[in-house]
Design an enzyme around this catalytic site. Structure first.
Site, PDB file in Angstrom:
ATOM      1  N   ASP A  12    -110.776  61.688  18.452  1.00  0.00           N
ATOM      2  CA  ASP A  12    -111.485  61.902  17.190  1.00  0.00           C
ATOM      3  C   ASP A  12    -111.046  63.250  16.639  1.00  0.00           C
ATOM      4  OD1 ASP A  12    -113.321  61.529  15.056  1.00  0.00           O
ATOM      5  OD2 ASP A  12    -114.812  62.735  16.089  1.00  0.00           O
ATOM      6  N   GLY A  45    -111.665  64.279   7.133  1.00  0.00           N
ATOM      7  CA  GLY A  45    -112.081  63.587   5.913  1.00  0.00           C
ATOM      8  C   GLY A  45    -111.580  64.205   4.630  1.00  0.00           C
ATOM      9  N   CYS A  75    -112.600  57.365  15.091  1.00  0.00           N
ATOM     10  CA  CYS A  75    -112.724  58.125  13.849  1.00  0.00           C
ATOM     11  C   CYS A  75    -112.375  57.190  12.703  1.00  0.00           C
ATOM     12  CB  CYS A  75    -111.769  59.321  13.881  1.00  0.00           C
ATOM     13  SG  CYS A  75    -111.672  60.260  12.347  1.00  0.00           S
ATOM     14  N   CYS A 186    -119.136  57.313   9.752  1.00  0.00           N
ATOM     15  CA  CYS A 186    -118.383  58.357  10.444  1.00  0.00           C
ATOM     16  C   CYS A 186    -118.952  58.464  11.848  1.00  0.00           C
ATOM     17  CB  CYS A 186    -118.516  59.687   9.703  1.00  0.00           C
ATOM     18  SG  CYS A 186    -117.852  61.119  10.584  1.00  0.00           S
ATOM     19  N   THR A 187    -118.093  58.614  12.847  1.00  0.00           N
ATOM     20  CA  THR A 187    -118.590  58.606  14.229  1.00  0.00           C
ATOM     21  C   THR A 187    -119.417  59.839  14.566  1.00  0.00           C
ATOM     22  OG1 THR A 187    -116.469  59.524  15.010  1.00  0.00           O
ATOM     23  CG2 THR A 187    -116.743  57.129  15.095  1.00  0.00           C
TER      24      THR A 187
END
Length: 265
Positions: A12, A45, A75, A186-187
């Site tokens: 991630d 992002g 991700c 979103c994780t």
């Protein structure tokens, strides 16, 4: 051919993928897991797809060197930018990505209004637009980019007034618009469930895809005869930032201590 005892690589942009790692370990306790937190480059992002692809290639190469039998892109933004590229580079490698839970949310909503909390990169992607076209034609989907949220979660302080205020600023307009289903796109965001529980009515469904990703990994490993057989596996951690920062955050988000090593930039 990889061995059943070979590890699974999970990556991630930072600590958000720990939410997915927990689901994988819960479903597949015999697997040895390698986790790379690319904290030196968080958040993904707001970065370009080319930049993210470069980072994902670098990390995938590391997993390959470690003998990983499969890889999980934990991700959403990395999946959008890099999953097709990685599948082309490693065509025989079981590879699992993330995508916002549009299909289950569209099925779950009663009001017909679904809200999505996600990064700008995810919401602006062609992959997300395709998900909406495929699964959300009969519902209204309201998207909410959440700049700044990932960075606050990365600190490990999930009860700060600043985080609470920022989250409410993103959630309140969705509730006001009639959303009865919220997608955590979103994780990092599943770590906000305790805060969300105090903000949204009890009848609002909050959906993420961590468990679904773990099930998909289980299916792919099984199909390739790669499921590990006892004893219980462990998890090892790398970060592209200061390892001490991740060591301090692991007990908060992973609920365990862990060995953390530096990942070369």
């Amino acid at each position: 051919m990889a061995e059943r005892s070979a590890p699974v690589g999970v990556m991630d942009s930072g600590v958000g993928g720990l939410s997915v790692l927990a689901e994988i370990q819960r479903l597949l306790p015999n697997e040895t897991l390698l986790y790379v937190a690319d904290c030196g480059h968080v958040p993904y992002g707001e970065k370009s797809p080319d930049y993210i692809r470069q980072r994902c290639r670098h990390i995938a190469g590391f997993f390959h060197e470690q003998g990983a039998k499969a890889m999980v892109l934990a991700c959403n933004t990395a999946t959008v930018a890099a999953v097709a590229d990685l599948r082309e580079l490693y065509p025989t490698w079981p590879l699992v990505g993330m995508e916002p839970a549009v299909k289950p949310a569209a099925a779950a909503t009663r009001s017909g209004v679904v809200g999505v909390l996600a990064t700008t990169g995810t919401l602006q992607s062609a992959k997300f637009a395709a998900l909406l076209d495929r699964f959300a034609n009969d519902v209204q989907v309201i998207t909410q980019p959440c700049p700044g949220l990932v960075e606050l979660i990365e600190t490990g302080d999930l009860t700060s007034p600043v985080l609470r205020q920022m989250l409410w600023g993103y959630v309140q307009p969705l509730l006001a618009a009639g959303c009865d289903t919220l997608i955590l796109g979103c994780t990092h965001y599943p770590f906000l469930r305790p805060l969300l529980a105090g903000m949204v009515p009890a009848d609002v469904a909050v959906i993420d895809t961590g468990a679904a990703v773990a099930r998909q990994l289980q299916r792919l490993l099984g199909a390739n005869d790669l499921l590990a057989e006892g004893p219980a596996g462990d998890a090892r951690f790398w970060t592209s930032a200061d390892p001490e920062i991740l060591r301090k955050i692991l007990p908060v988000l992973w609920h365990k201590c862990g060995d953390v090593q530096s990942f070369a930039l």
